[in-house]
Write an enzyme that holds these catalytic residues in place. Structure first.
Site, PDB file in Angstrom:
ATOM      1  N   ASP A 209       0.874  -1.162   0.000  1.00 14.99           N
ATOM      2  CA  ASP A 209       0.000   0.000   0.000  1.00 14.99           C
ATOM      3  C   ASP A 209       0.915   1.218   0.000  1.00 14.99           C
ATOM      4  O   ASP A 209       2.094   1.114   0.377  1.00 14.99           O
ATOM      5  CB  ASP A 209      -0.904  -0.027   1.237  1.00 14.99           C
ATOM      6  CG  ASP A 209      -1.828   1.167   1.297  1.00 14.99           C
ATOM      7  OD1 ASP A 209      -2.427   1.512   0.258  1.00 14.99           O
ATOM      8  OD2 ASP A 209      -1.947   1.760   2.381  1.00 14.99           O
TER       9      ASP A 209
ATOM     10  N   ASP B 114       0.026   5.071   0.967  1.00 11.61           N
ATOM     11  CA  ASP B 114      -0.150   5.998   2.084  1.00 11.61           C
ATOM     12  C   ASP B 114      -0.263   5.232   3.396  1.00 11.61           C
ATOM     13  O   ASP B 114      -1.166   4.426   3.582  1.00 11.61           O
ATOM     14  CB  ASP B 114      -1.393   6.857   1.869  1.00 11.61           C
ATOM     15  CG  ASP B 114      -1.338   7.647   0.561  1.00 11.61           C
ATOM     16  OD1 ASP B 114      -0.221   7.953   0.096  1.00 11.61           O
ATOM     17  OD2 ASP B 114      -2.406   7.944   0.002  1.00 11.61           O
TER      18      ASP B 114
END
Length: 185
Positions: free
Chosen positions: A12, A14
């Protein structure tokens, strides 16, 4: 627990690579992008070990009109330039520009991963791993039958779904750097 057979690491963005914006805010441009400690070294270590590093990220701010595809792509280009200067790189970026319930790619749905599996046909459930900081990352991994590492960055702030993510994940770590050092040596 070690993951010795992992060749494809899905990250991922952020909250794993860069500091997540406060709730209700978004990383809309490169000026907002702040690397988390040790990220460059962790990605370089994954690269040096021969692993493929793939970013899969929800970018809801596009559907809300806060920024556009070009701005996300500029962030990813700048991220890649920064990593290259540190002898590291991301092999591919996949992002979902949609709002909730508008597509099959917004995590926890699996469309981003399915696209990556088409683009990287050697990747499989047997040799891939997801590292994320939200329940949607871990649920997507679970739906695909992939092992996962939940990044719990700030123990003072209990994110929504963190308890479920901890239970569902294969392992828990405090950062990408720690996850790579501890589980992907």
């Amino acid at each position: 627990m070690l993951f010795p057979d992992i060749k494809y690491v899905f990250l991922d963005r952020d909250g794993v690579i860069n500091r997540k914006a406060p709730e209700g805010e978004y990383v809309a441009n490169w000026r907002d992008f702040q690397f988390l400690p040790g990220v460059e070294a962790a990605i370089a270590s994954l690269n040096q070990s021969g692993r493929c590093v793939i970013v899969v990220t929800n970018q809801r701010g596009i559907s809300l009109g806060l920024y556009d595809n070009a701005e996300v792509e500029t962030i990813h280009e700048q991220l890649q330039k920064h990593l290259n200067a540190k002898h590291a790189h991301i092999d591919a970026f996949y992002y979902c520009p949609h709002d909730k319930d508008q597509c099959n790619c917004r995590k926890p749905k699996t469309g981003l991963f399915e696209r990556a599996f088409r683009d990287f046909p050697e990747a499989s459930r047997a040799n891939s791993l997801v590292i994320g900081d939200s329940i949607s990352d871990i649920e997507a991994a679970h739906r695909l039958g992939l092992p996962s590492i939940f990044i719990q960055n700030d123990l003072k702030i209990q994110k929504t779904g963190a308890t479920e993510a901890i239970v569902l994940a294969s392992a828990v770590s405090s950062s990408l750097f720690e996850a790579v050092a501890q589980y992907l040596r």
